[in-house]
Each structure stands twice: as C-alpha cells, then as structure tokens.
Write an enzyme that holds these catalytic residues in place. Structure first.
Site, mmCIF file in Angstrom:
data_model
loop_
_atom_site.group_PDB
_atom_site.id
_atom_site.type_symbol
_atom_site.label_atom_id
_atom_site.label_comp_id
_atom_site.label_asym_id
_atom_site.label_seq_id
_atom_site.Cartn_x
_atom_site.Cartn_y
_atom_site.Cartn_z
ATOM 1 C CG ASP A 8 88.565 -13.922 36.243
ATOM 2 O OD1 ASP A 8 89.446 -13.033 36.136
ATOM 3 O OD2 ASP A 8 88.575 -14.959 35.549
ATOM 4 C CB CYS A 65 88.076 -12.989 32.810
ATOM 5 S SG CYS A 65 87.692 -13.453 31.116
ATOM 6 C CB THR A 67 90.775 -14.881 27.158
ATOM 7 O OG1 THR A 67 89.482 -15.372 27.530
ATOM 8 C CG2 THR A 67 91.839 -15.942 27.352
ATOM 9 C CG HIS A 98 79.994 -0.338 12.566
ATOM 10 N ND1 HIS A 98 80.709 -0.945 11.563
ATOM 11 C CD2 HIS A 98 80.195 1.002 12.398
ATOM 12 C CE1 HIS A 98 81.310 -0.028 10.824
ATOM 13 N NE2 HIS A 98 81.014 1.170 11.326
#
Length: 149
Positions: A8, A65, A67, A98
């Site tokens: 973003d 972005c 976070t 995993h």
C-alpha cells in the site's frame, strides 16, 4: 523463482528496495502496485498478488503495508493462500517449513530494510518439510472448503 509483490502507500518506499534485493538474488519480480505513494487501500494489492499466486502465474508473493497485518488478512481471503505476516526471520522460515506459506507479508513501520531482507531470505530459502505438516496443511484446505472460501 517468479515473485509477485505489492504494497500500500505505507509500504511503497520499502517495496523497491525489496524488489532490487530479490533481483540481486536472481529472482524474477513483478510489481502489482501501487506505483505512486498516493494514499491507497491495502486490500486491493493483497487480493491482486494472492490471485496471481493462486493462478500459479507466480511461485510466491510478498506484501508490504504498515504492519503487514491488514494486507495479509486480505490475501488470506483468497482460497488457496497461506499468507504469513512476519517481523523476524525465524517465524518466516518455519512458516514455509511447517505451513507451506505462499505469501510473505511484513510491515514497513515494524521492520527496517536489513531485517526485511533477512526475513525474505529465510522465507525464500526454506522448504516445506511435508510429512506431519502436510496433514495439517490438508486440514487447512478442508476448512476452506467447509466455508466456501
């Protein structure tokens, strides 16, 4: 590897640094936007990159972005995507080994340039281990089917 990348406006400045790093590592990269720092909405780019990865036009995706959380949530709404948001390399590595994650997300307000590179490197160099982990990935796919995602 062919890698789709998007961000973003908050991740916009870190994105070209990561693109250049990926190219230095020998990967082919396509930028799905945005192409300016003008305010925009992260779900658009999470969706675009996720659709390209699910369509198998790209081997993996990277999203940035503020976070990494919002854009990864958006990507995870696309059936077949297992996006992980990571702020350190260990989780990035284990998410691939995993959970066979196919999109990596991180936040430009959370990690700096060098840490972002370490996260990307660990994620790209990790390989899905299969075995007992394959059963769990199959369970995730069943949940997707159950909820028609």
């Amino acid at each position: 590897m062919k890698i789709a990348i998007g961000s973003d406006h908050v991740g916009f400045e870190l994105k070209p640094v990561i693109i250049e790093y990926l190219k230095e590592l020998g990967h082919e990269v396509e930028d799905f936007g945005p192409y300016t720092s003008e305010r925009t909405d992260y779900p658009k780019y999470g969706k675009k990159v996720a659709e390209e990865v699910v369509a198998e036009n790209f081997d993996a995706g990277i999203l940035i972005c503020g976070t990494g959380v919002g854009i990864s949530i958006s990507a995870n709404k696309v059936k077949g995507i297992r996006a992980v948001v990571c702020s350190e390399p260990y989780s990035a590595k284990l998410s691939k080994e995993h959970n066979n994650t196919n999109i990596l997300a991180f936040g430009s307000r959370v990690v700096g340039i060098e840490l972002a590179k370490m996260i990307v490197s660990e994620w790209l160099n990790a390989e899905f281990e299969g075995g007992r982990h394959q059963n769990r990935v199959e369970m995730i796919k069943e949940i997707e089917k159950e909820y028609n995602r």
